[in-house]
Design a protein around this motif. Sequence first.
Motif, PDB file in Angstrom:
ATOM      1  N   TYR A  32      -8.280 -15.331 -20.150  1.00  0.00           N
ATOM      2  CA  TYR A  32      -7.022 -14.864 -19.359  1.00  0.00           C
ATOM      3  C   TYR A  32      -7.589 -14.554 -17.921  1.00  0.00           C
ATOM      4  CZ  TYR A  32      -4.231 -13.820 -23.626  1.00  0.00           C
ATOM      5  OH  TYR A  32      -3.524 -14.025 -24.698  1.00  0.00           O
ATOM      6  N   VAL A  33      -6.300 -14.555 -17.234  1.00  0.00           N
ATOM      7  CA  VAL A  33      -6.680 -13.916 -16.089  1.00  0.00           C
ATOM      8  C   VAL A  33      -6.130 -12.400 -15.828  1.00  0.00           C
ATOM      9  CG1 VAL A  33      -5.721 -16.371 -14.873  1.00  0.00           C
ATOM     10  CG2 VAL A  33      -3.977 -14.511 -15.001  1.00  0.00           C
ATOM     11  N   ILE A  34      -6.877 -11.801 -14.894  1.00  0.00           N
ATOM     12  CA  ILE A  34      -6.745 -10.408 -14.637  1.00  0.00           C
ATOM     13  C   ILE A  34      -6.068 -10.014 -13.347  1.00  0.00           C
ATOM     14  CG2 ILE A  34      -7.466  -7.918 -14.746  1.00  0.00           C
ATOM     15  CD1 ILE A  34      -7.521  -9.488 -17.645  1.00  0.00           C
ATOM     16  N   GLY A  35      -5.010  -9.572 -13.276  1.00  0.00           N
ATOM     17  CA  GLY A  35      -4.299  -9.020 -12.162  1.00  0.00           C
ATOM     18  C   GLY A  35      -4.459  -7.508 -11.644  1.00  0.00           C
ATOM     19  N   TRP A  36      -4.417  -7.169 -10.545  1.00  0.00           N
ATOM     20  CA  TRP A  36      -4.142  -5.773 -10.442  1.00  0.00           C
ATOM     21  C   TRP A  36      -2.861  -5.790  -9.555  1.00  0.00           C
ATOM     22  CZ3 TRP A  36      -6.680  -1.529 -11.856  1.00  0.00           C
ATOM     23  CH2 TRP A  36      -7.974  -1.795 -12.388  1.00  0.00           C
ATOM     24  N   PHE A  37      -2.040  -4.706  -9.628  1.00  0.00           N
ATOM     25  CA  PHE A  37      -0.729  -4.637  -9.281  1.00  0.00           C
ATOM     26  C   PHE A  37      -0.625  -2.862  -8.813  1.00  0.00           C
ATOM     27  CE2 PHE A  37       1.684  -8.159 -10.181  1.00  0.00           C
ATOM     28  CZ  PHE A  37       0.748  -8.994 -11.072  1.00  0.00           C
ATOM     29  N   ARG A  38       0.169  -2.528  -7.935  1.00  0.00           N
ATOM     30  CA  ARG A  38       0.344  -1.239  -7.759  1.00  0.00           C
ATOM     31  C   ARG A  38       1.876  -0.721  -7.346  1.00  0.00           C
ATOM     32  NH1 ARG A  38      -2.411  -0.992  -1.547  1.00  0.00           N
ATOM     33  NH2 ARG A  38      -0.852  -2.377  -0.578  1.00  0.00           N
ATOM     34  N   GLN A  39       2.201   0.408  -7.843  1.00  0.00           N
ATOM     35  CA  GLN A  39       3.257   0.782  -7.476  1.00  0.00           C
ATOM     36  C   GLN A  39       3.489   2.050  -7.112  1.00  0.00           C
ATOM     37  OE1 GLN A  39       5.748   0.548 -11.113  1.00  0.00           O
ATOM     38  NE2 GLN A  39       7.767   0.459  -9.939  1.00  0.00           N
ATOM     39  N   ALA A  40       3.875   2.438  -5.650  1.00  0.00           N
ATOM     40  CA  ALA A  40       4.256   3.502  -4.975  1.00  0.00           C
ATOM     41  C   ALA A  40       5.814   4.191  -5.483  1.00  0.00           C
ATOM     42  CB  ALA A  40       4.044   3.332  -3.618  1.00  0.00           C
ATOM     43  N   PRO A  41       5.736   5.514  -5.301  1.00  0.00           N
ATOM     44  CA  PRO A  41       7.116   5.932  -5.681  1.00  0.00           C
ATOM     45  C   PRO A  41       8.195   5.451  -4.628  1.00  0.00           C
ATOM     46  CG  PRO A  41       5.441   7.763  -5.395  1.00  0.00           C
ATOM     47  CD  PRO A  41       4.703   6.500  -4.904  1.00  0.00           C
ATOM     48  N   GLY A  42       9.368   5.024  -5.489  1.00  0.00           N
ATOM     49  CA  GLY A  42      10.284   4.568  -5.065  1.00  0.00           C
ATOM     50  C   GLY A  42      10.347   2.895  -4.513  1.00  0.00           C
ATOM     51  N   LYS A  43       9.146   2.310  -4.966  1.00  0.00           N
ATOM     52  CA  LYS A  43       8.839   0.940  -4.378  1.00  0.00           C
ATOM     53  C   LYS A  43       8.656   0.235  -5.564  1.00  0.00           C
ATOM     54  CE  LYS A  43       6.943   1.839   0.050  1.00  0.00           C
ATOM     55  NZ  LYS A  43       5.874   1.543   1.069  1.00  0.00           N
TER      56      LYS A  43
END
Length: 123
Positions: A32-43
Amino acid sequence: EVQLVESGGGLVQAGGSLRLSCVASGFTFDDYVIGWFRQAPGKEREGVLCISSSDGSTYYADSVKGRFTISSDNAKNTVYLQMNSLKPEDTAVYYCAAGSDRCYSDYDRYDYWGQGTQVTVSS
């Protein structure tokens, strides 16, 4: 049972560093590949970095180039996100995700997700 568990988030001052960890279990890590994601409030959720055994690391967020790096310890089924020179705009919930194909910036191309870890950067 497939699990991805993130840790290492917290509150840090601008200019500081954090290292996030993503520990995987329940599937063949090397496949598997591993990705990092992020989520800011309202985005929307944003792809940050991804790592695969065949292609190495891939950046998806230009804003983190030169500051964030991704690495993998296959013996520990763990992927790390080293974040240096943090800025207030890096504040978000950070997620790791596993994909069975290749690295993509689109979050809907990933099969498994962790619960996320909060990163807050104060100015």
